[in-house]
Scaffold this active site. Structure first.
Site, PDB file in Angstrom:
ATOM      1  N   HIS A 199     -35.151   4.122  71.414  1.00  0.00           N
ATOM      2  CA  HIS A 199     -34.645   3.850  72.767  1.00  0.00           C
ATOM      3  C   HIS A 199     -35.241   4.876  73.726  1.00  0.00           C
ATOM      4  O   HIS A 199     -35.006   6.075  73.565  1.00  0.00           O
ATOM      5  CB  HIS A 199     -33.118   3.949  72.801  1.00  0.00           C
ATOM      6  CG  HIS A 199     -32.461   2.968  71.883  1.00  0.00           C
ATOM      7  ND1 HIS A 199     -32.081   1.706  72.297  1.00  0.00           N
ATOM      8  CD2 HIS A 199     -32.167   3.035  70.559  1.00  0.00           C
ATOM      9  CE1 HIS A 199     -31.561   1.052  71.273  1.00  0.00           C
ATOM     10  NE2 HIS A 199     -31.598   1.828  70.200  1.00  0.00           N
ATOM     11  N   LYS A 231     -35.784  -8.750  69.571  1.00  0.00           N
ATOM     12  CA  LYS A 231     -34.608  -8.073  69.028  1.00  0.00           C
ATOM     13  C   LYS A 231     -33.379  -8.950  69.192  1.00  0.00           C
ATOM     14  O   LYS A 231     -33.068  -9.408  70.299  1.00  0.00           O
ATOM     15  CB  LYS A 231     -34.416  -6.740  69.773  1.00  0.00           C
ATOM     16  CG  LYS A 231     -33.202  -5.928  69.356  1.00  0.00           C
ATOM     17  CD  LYS A 231     -33.360  -5.270  68.005  1.00  0.00           C
ATOM     18  CE  LYS A 231     -32.063  -4.632  67.505  1.00  0.00           C
ATOM     19  NZ  LYS A 231     -31.797  -3.324  68.059  1.00  0.00           N
ATOM     20  N   ALA A 287     -22.130   5.345  71.912  1.00  0.00           N
ATOM     21  CA  ALA A 287     -22.780   5.363  70.598  1.00  0.00           C
ATOM     22  C   ALA A 287     -24.254   5.692  70.758  1.00  0.00           C
ATOM     23  O   ALA A 287     -24.946   5.059  71.551  1.00  0.00           O
ATOM     24  CB  ALA A 287     -22.628   3.998  69.939  1.00  0.00           C
ATOM     25  N   HIS A 341     -32.011  -0.154  61.389  1.00  0.00           N
ATOM     26  CA  HIS A 341     -31.067   0.925  61.075  1.00  0.00           C
ATOM     27  C   HIS A 341     -30.014   0.510  60.037  1.00  0.00           C
ATOM     28  O   HIS A 341     -28.833   0.437  60.336  1.00  0.00           O
ATOM     29  CB  HIS A 341     -30.401   1.499  62.322  1.00  0.00           C
ATOM     30  CG  HIS A 341     -29.949   0.512  63.367  1.00  0.00           C
ATOM     31  ND1 HIS A 341     -29.227  -0.606  63.078  1.00  0.00           N
ATOM     32  CD2 HIS A 341     -30.129   0.507  64.704  1.00  0.00           C
ATOM     33  CE1 HIS A 341     -28.973  -1.251  64.194  1.00  0.00           C
ATOM     34  NE2 HIS A 341     -29.519  -0.614  65.192  1.00  0.00           N
ATOM     35  N   ASP A 400     -34.094   5.396  65.782  1.00  0.00           N
ATOM     36  CA  ASP A 400     -32.983   4.958  66.634  1.00  0.00           C
ATOM     37  C   ASP A 400     -32.553   6.091  67.559  1.00  0.00           C
ATOM     38  O   ASP A 400     -31.387   6.175  67.956  1.00  0.00           O
ATOM     39  CB  ASP A 400     -31.806   4.447  65.789  1.00  0.00           C
ATOM     40  CG  ASP A 400     -30.798   3.661  66.618  1.00  0.00           C
ATOM     41  OD1 ASP A 400     -31.149   3.208  67.719  1.00  0.00           O
ATOM     42  OD2 ASP A 400     -29.653   3.514  66.155  1.00  0.00           O
ATOM     43  N   HIS A 418     -28.013   9.702  75.334  1.00  0.00           N
ATOM     44  CA  HIS A 418     -26.928   9.502  76.305  1.00  0.00           C
ATOM     45  C   HIS A 418     -26.601  10.871  76.892  1.00  0.00           C
ATOM     46  O   HIS A 418     -26.669  11.875  76.179  1.00  0.00           O
ATOM     47  CB  HIS A 418     -25.660   8.970  75.614  1.00  0.00           C
ATOM     48  CG  HIS A 418     -25.770   7.574  75.104  1.00  0.00           C
ATOM     49  ND1 HIS A 418     -25.596   6.460  75.897  1.00  0.00           N
ATOM     50  CD2 HIS A 418     -26.052   7.101  73.869  1.00  0.00           C
ATOM     51  CE1 HIS A 418     -25.748   5.366  75.178  1.00  0.00           C
ATOM     52  NE2 HIS A 418     -26.038   5.717  73.935  1.00  0.00           N
ATOM     53  N   ARG A 457     -35.000   4.253  77.228  1.00  0.00           N
ATOM     54  CA  ARG A 457     -34.287   4.123  78.512  1.00  0.00           C
ATOM     55  C   ARG A 457     -35.273   3.926  79.669  1.00  0.00           C
ATOM     56  O   ARG A 457     -36.383   3.483  79.477  1.00  0.00           O
ATOM     57  CB  ARG A 457     -33.367   5.340  78.767  1.00  0.00           C
ATOM     58  CG  ARG A 457     -32.523   5.775  77.588  1.00  0.00           C
ATOM     59  CD  ARG A 457     -31.604   4.702  77.072  1.00  0.00           C
ATOM     60  NE  ARG A 457     -30.621   5.264  76.129  1.00  0.00           N
ATOM     61  CZ  ARG A 457     -30.000   4.550  75.225  1.00  0.00           C
ATOM     62  NH1 ARG A 457     -30.230   3.263  75.073  1.00  0.00           N
ATOM     63  NH2 ARG A 457     -29.114   5.111  74.430  1.00  0.00           N
ATOM     64  N   ASN A 471     -32.897  -2.771  75.228  1.00  0.00           N
ATOM     65  CA  ASN A 471     -31.518  -2.851  75.764  1.00  0.00           C
ATOM     66  C   ASN A 471     -31.321  -1.994  77.008  1.00  0.00           C
ATOM     67  O   ASN A 471     -30.436  -1.151  77.080  1.00  0.00           O
ATOM     68  CB  ASN A 471     -30.483  -2.494  74.668  1.00  0.00           C
ATOM     69  CG  ASN A 471     -30.602  -1.076  74.160  1.00  0.00           C
ATOM     70  OD1 ASN A 471     -31.679  -0.494  74.180  1.00  0.00           O
ATOM     71  ND2 ASN A 471     -29.497  -0.510  73.699  1.00  0.00           N
ATOM     72  N   LEU A 478     -24.090   3.516  66.242  1.00  0.00           N
ATOM     73  CA  LEU A 478     -23.874   2.209  65.626  1.00  0.00           C
ATOM     74  C   LEU A 478     -25.157   1.721  64.977  1.00  0.00           C
ATOM     75  O   LEU A 478     -26.224   1.890  65.575  1.00  0.00           O
ATOM     76  CB  LEU A 478     -23.396   1.200  66.679  1.00  0.00           C
ATOM     77  CG  LEU A 478     -21.992   1.514  67.202  1.00  0.00           C
ATOM     78  CD1 LEU A 478     -21.660   0.640  68.412  1.00  0.00           C
ATOM     79  CD2 LEU A 478     -20.945   1.325  66.098  1.00  0.00           C
TER      80      LEU A 478
HETATM   81  C1  NCD Z   1     -28.065   2.480  70.667  1.00  0.00           C
HETATM   82  C2  NCD Z   1     -28.156   2.810  72.162  1.00  0.00           C
HETATM   83  O1  NCD Z   1     -27.536   3.764  72.597  1.00  0.00           O
HETATM   84  O2  NCD Z   1     -28.883   2.101  72.878  1.00  0.00           O
HETATM   85  N1  NCD Z   1     -26.931   3.160  70.120  1.00  0.00           N
HETATM   86  C3  NCD Z   1     -26.707   3.432  68.820  1.00  0.00           C
HETATM   87  O3  NCD Z   1     -25.629   3.918  68.497  1.00  0.00           O
HETATM   88  N2  NCD Z   1     -27.612   3.217  67.893  1.00  0.00           N
HETATM   89  C4  NCD Z   1     -28.017   1.016  70.459  1.00  0.00           C
HETATM   90  C5  NCD Z   1     -28.259   0.571  69.030  1.00  0.00           C
HETATM   91  O4  NCD Z   1     -29.359   0.700  68.492  1.00  0.00           O
HETATM   92  O5  NCD Z   1     -27.318   0.074  68.400  1.00  0.00           O
HETATM   93 ZN    ZN Z   2     -31.093   1.318  68.343  1.00  0.00          ZN
END
Ligand code: NCD
Ligand code: ZN
Length: 348
Positions: free
Chosen positions: A16, A100, A265, A175, A249, A253, A18, A42, A221
């Protein structure tokens, strides 16, 4: 004892990045250690079309330091209205690598995900014909299903029926966090299925998150599971089996949204992922399998060459400190703390 390891430059098959200021802050950490990454779609709003992916790829390239050896591999967020012609055009143009599947509500920013997979059948047929991999967030979301059972139920209720209906669809279970996931993937014909595994799921189990106080930086997650599952993941990752490859992954945040009454998460591991993995593989007595997991198996699944450039890790007598939080505007992002001492670092 081995004190230096030179590997083909690794790739991150689930990441990710962002957007905006967060993208600018985190992308350099991935670009310094990884040659390629599968970039998750996402965002808010999600990356849904070829045009969205092309624009996002341009923003990522702008965030990568000049001269960095890094290529983002783009994905689209599958919705119930994804247009098969659009994905075909984006794939033919080399804009996207995969799609995805987020079951609606499964994780961070997944509200636009799929509620009824039959609505995506036309897309799956086209992906099957074109050989485009489907990447799954493998958790069911029905409120009555216990959070610790959601991955196993996904295999039974969604994934296996889907693979039976579309036998040529190439699938990556992203994952994986359970022995059920590892066993399911290991039973598939090589080349038809793969799985990514994160650093935190190899190094930690749910006790690390919940015993002696709740540790929100380990909340991600799919959620950390019991240690028997952790052991099965280590076994799979260190086995050399080409179906298993690294997807960090890494999911940044802001610290205040993690340390919160309703924390987000996601674990941010891009800065120290490789050092942590070297320690994990050393502890398992499997350092000789690290290169397969981080540099070879994923490329081979995606039909891409192994990178010709290299990355060197060195063993250090003194444990390496956990990297300091990174600064993003007036916020910070906390870096993954693997708990155990890390005696490896990337030579830069
Ligand atoms: C991911 C996210 O923050 O975009 N969070 C996570 O806990 N892994 C989303 C994801 O891959 O499930
Ligand atoms: Zn992810």
């Amino acid at each position: 004892m081995i004190d230096h390891l030179t590997l083909s430059r690794p790739d991150d098959w689930h990441l990710h990045l962002r957007d905006g200021a967060m993208l600018a802050a985190v992308a350099p950490y991935t670009a310094r250690d990884f040659a390629r990454a599968i970039v998750m779609p996402n965002l808010v709003p999600p990356v849904r079309t070829g045009a969205d992916a092309a624009a996002y790829a341009a923003r990522i390239r702008a965030a990568i330091p000049d001269g960095a050896d890094f290529t983002p591999l783009m994905t689209l967020y599958l919705t119930e209205t994804t247009d098969p012609d659009d994905i075909e055009a984006a794939h033919t143009a080399g804009i996207i690598t995969a799609l995805k599947l987020y079951p609606a509500g499964a994780t961070t920013n997944s509200d636009a995900g799929v509620k009824d997979v039959t609505k995506a059948h036309a897309v799956f047929e086209r992906m099957e014909a074109l050989g485009i991999p489907l990447l799954t967030h493998g958790e069911v979301t029905a409120p009555e299903i216990d959070i610790f059972d959601r991955e196993a139920r996904f295999i039974e209720d969604v994934l296996d029926p889907l693979r039976q209906r579309f036998p040529k669809l190439r699938v990556v279970m992203e994952h994986i966090t359970t022995k059920d996931g590892a066993d399911y993937v290991a039973s598939a014909t090589p080349g038809s299925m793969g799985a990514t595994i994160t650093v935190q799921h190899l190094m930690l189990n749910r006790n690390h998150m919940l015993v002696g106080g709740v540790r929100p930086h380990y909340y991600c997650l799919p959620i950390l599971k019991r240690s028997t599952h952790q052991d099965a993941l280590v076994e799979a990752a260190t086995s050399g089996d080409p179906r298993f490859f690294l997807g960090t992954d890494s999911a940044p945040h802001p610290t205040d949204l993690k340390e919160n009454a309703c924390g987000c998460a996601g674990v941010f591991s891009a800065p120290n992922a490789l050092a942590c993995l070297a320690q994990t593989f050393e502890d398992a007595g499997k350092l000789d399998q690290l290169e397969a997991f981080v540099s070879r198996n994923g490329a081979s699944f995606y039909g891409l060459p192994t990178n010709t450039s290299t990355l060197t890790l060195e063993r250090t007598d003194a444990p390496q400190p956990v990297p300091e939080p990174i600064i993003v505007g007036d916020q910070t992002v906390t870096v993954f703390d693997p708990i155990r001492p890390i005696h490896w670092r990337v030579v830069r």
